[in-house]
Design an enzyme around this catalytic site. Sequence first.
Site, PDB file in Angstrom:
ATOM      1  N   HIS A  48       1.519  13.428  28.222  1.00 42.39           N
ATOM      2  CA  HIS A  48       0.478  13.657  27.604  1.00 42.39           C
ATOM      3  C   HIS A  48      -0.429  12.339  27.604  1.00 42.39           C
ATOM      4  O   HIS A  48      -0.383  11.508  26.495  1.00 42.39           O
ATOM      5  CB  HIS A  48       0.762  13.926  26.013  1.00 42.39           C
ATOM      6  CG  HIS A  48       1.333  15.424  26.071  1.00 42.39           C
ATOM      7  ND1 HIS A  48       0.550  16.577  26.299  1.00 42.39           N
ATOM      8  CD2 HIS A  48       2.509  15.735  25.566  1.00 42.39           C
ATOM      9  CE1 HIS A  48       1.179  17.491  26.054  1.00 42.39           C
ATOM     10  NE2 HIS A  48       2.455  17.262  25.720  1.00 42.39           N
ATOM     11  N   ARG A  73       8.469   8.813  30.450  1.00 44.34           N
ATOM     12  CA  ARG A  73       8.567  10.214  30.398  1.00 44.34           C
ATOM     13  C   ARG A  73       7.752  10.831  31.608  1.00 44.34           C
ATOM     14  O   ARG A  73       6.663  10.936  31.470  1.00 44.34           O
ATOM     15  CB  ARG A  73       7.987  10.728  29.098  1.00 44.34           C
ATOM     16  CG  ARG A  73       8.117  12.134  28.800  1.00 44.34           C
ATOM     17  CD  ARG A  73       7.749  12.585  27.515  1.00 44.34           C
ATOM     18  NE  ARG A  73       6.557  12.693  27.172  1.00 44.34           N
ATOM     19  CZ  ARG A  73       6.356  13.268  25.971  1.00 44.34           C
ATOM     20  NH1 ARG A  73       7.010  13.958  25.076  1.00 44.34           N
ATOM     21  NH2 ARG A  73       5.027  13.493  25.578  1.00 44.34           N
ATOM     22  N   ASP A  87      12.542   5.490  41.838  1.00 45.90           N
ATOM     23  CA  ASP A  87      12.131   4.567  42.886  1.00 45.90           C
ATOM     24  C   ASP A  87      11.343   3.364  42.572  1.00 45.90           C
ATOM     25  O   ASP A  87      11.272   2.240  42.955  1.00 45.90           O
ATOM     26  CB  ASP A  87      11.527   5.417  44.145  1.00 45.90           C
ATOM     27  CG  ASP A  87      12.459   6.005  44.875  1.00 45.90           C
ATOM     28  OD1 ASP A  87      13.821   5.889  44.565  1.00 45.90           O
ATOM     29  OD2 ASP A  87      12.195   6.913  45.820  1.00 45.90           O
ATOM     30  N   GLU A 151      12.492  20.645  22.169  1.00 43.73           N
ATOM     31  CA  GLU A 151      11.150  20.736  21.163  1.00 43.73           C
ATOM     32  C   GLU A 151      10.802  22.117  20.956  1.00 43.73           C
ATOM     33  O   GLU A 151       9.564  22.549  20.836  1.00 43.73           O
ATOM     34  CB  GLU A 151      10.212  19.879  21.878  1.00 43.73           C
ATOM     35  CG  GLU A 151      10.013  20.267  23.570  1.00 43.73           C
ATOM     36  CD  GLU A 151       9.255  19.158  24.240  1.00 43.73           C
ATOM     37  OE1 GLU A 151       8.311  18.471  23.547  1.00 43.73           O
ATOM     38  OE2 GLU A 151       9.263  19.047  25.419  1.00 43.73           O
ATOM     39  N   ASP A 177       5.746  19.598  19.533  1.00 50.14           N
ATOM     40  CA  ASP A 177       6.020  20.732  20.081  1.00 50.14           C
ATOM     41  C   ASP A 177       6.864  21.872  19.173  1.00 50.14           C
ATOM     42  O   ASP A 177       6.899  22.874  19.320  1.00 50.14           O
ATOM     43  CB  ASP A 177       6.532  20.568  21.242  1.00 50.14           C
ATOM     44  CG  ASP A 177       5.566  20.203  22.182  1.00 50.14           C
ATOM     45  OD1 ASP A 177       4.503  21.082  22.999  1.00 50.14           O
ATOM     46  OD2 ASP A 177       5.454  19.239  22.851  1.00 50.14           O
TER      47      ASP A 177
HETATM   48  O1  LIG Z   1       6.859  16.995  20.798  1.00 48.42           O
HETATM   49  C1  LIG Z   1       6.494  15.791  20.576  1.00 48.42           C
HETATM   50  O2  LIG Z   1       6.543  15.481  19.278  1.00 48.42           O
HETATM   51  C2  LIG Z   1       6.324  15.009  21.646  1.00 48.42           C
HETATM   52  O3  LIG Z   1       6.698  15.356  22.739  1.00 48.42           O
HETATM   53  C3  LIG Z   1       5.595  13.667  21.391  1.00 48.42           C
HETATM   54  C4  LIG Z   1       3.954  14.248  21.578  1.00 48.42           C
HETATM   55  O4  LIG Z   1       3.969  14.401  23.050  1.00 48.42           O
HETATM   56  C5  LIG Z   1       2.890  13.495  21.159  1.00 48.42           C
HETATM   57  O5  LIG Z   1       3.038  13.439  19.754  1.00 48.42           O
HETATM   58  C6  LIG Z   1       2.978  12.064  21.811  1.00 48.42           C
HETATM   59  O6  LIG Z   1       1.532  11.752  21.828  1.00 48.42           O
END
Ligand SMILES: O=C(O)C(=O)C[C@H](O)[C@@H](O)CO
Length: 257
Positions: A48, A73, A87, A151, A177
């Site tokens: 994100h 991530r 890598d 999540e 999430d």
């Molecule tokens: O589900 C979540 O909480 C995350 O995965 C973190 C989010 O991606 C977000 O809050 C980070 O900007």
Amino acid sequence: MDLPKNAFKAALRAGHTQIGLWCTIPDPTVAEMLGATGYDWMLLDTEHSPMDVLGTLPLLRALAPAPVSAVVRPASLDVVEIKKALDCGARSLLIPYIQSAEEARAAVAAVRYPPAGIRGVAGMTRASGYGTIAGYHRRAGEEICLLLQVETAEALGEIEAIAAVEGVDGIFVGPADLAASLGHPGETGHPEVKAAVLDAIRRISAAGLPPGVLTLDQAFAAEAVEAGARFVAVDLDLSLLQRGARARAAEWRARLG
Ligand SMILES: O=C(O)C(=O)C[C@H](O)[C@@H](O)CO
């Protein structure tokens, strides 16, 4: 050259709580500055943010001399993205949206060279010190830290099965999430969401792995640590900047009437 130690992996194994900062600004100068502010780990987020896995390379370089561990991530459980991140020299990875033990096994395979896994083999990579780390291809796995993210309500039901997969070094609970999955999109502070996060943290800990979480609610971060969370991201680069900018502007608006 010897295989460099992964201090973050060692700290998690030793049960030391690691305080982290979530980073989404794709700029090495910002990363370099933040790397010296006292956090144990910084999450470089390509899921994100306007940054892809290759975009983390300048940030990994900027953070290399700093006393902080970088965790990358990838945007998904994608063998190619994982291979590229490794890598580039990422040694700690957080893989989002893991739903089952089967997906956990796929993530483990993605970070291991054959015959144990399916990571593609190359010689001249940043990861292997451009071929100068003795025995890199045999030993790389020793210093790779694989963190999996649960999540969804479905994934919470699989925590013990995911934790039992050999090669998983920690499990991170994603509150944003999870809140959506539980029917409360945008409400990470909803009591049901907070209770689910704390319950997940306790179960991950009971299953023998370090749990992780991200929250900007400092009281909840403390509750998460109390429940057993061992890698806790307590702020986000953009939020820090926004809070600081707003506070300064408000201060001057007030002074000028
Ligand atoms: O589900 C979540 O909480 C995350 O995965 C973190 C989010 O991606 C977000 O809050 C980070 O900007």
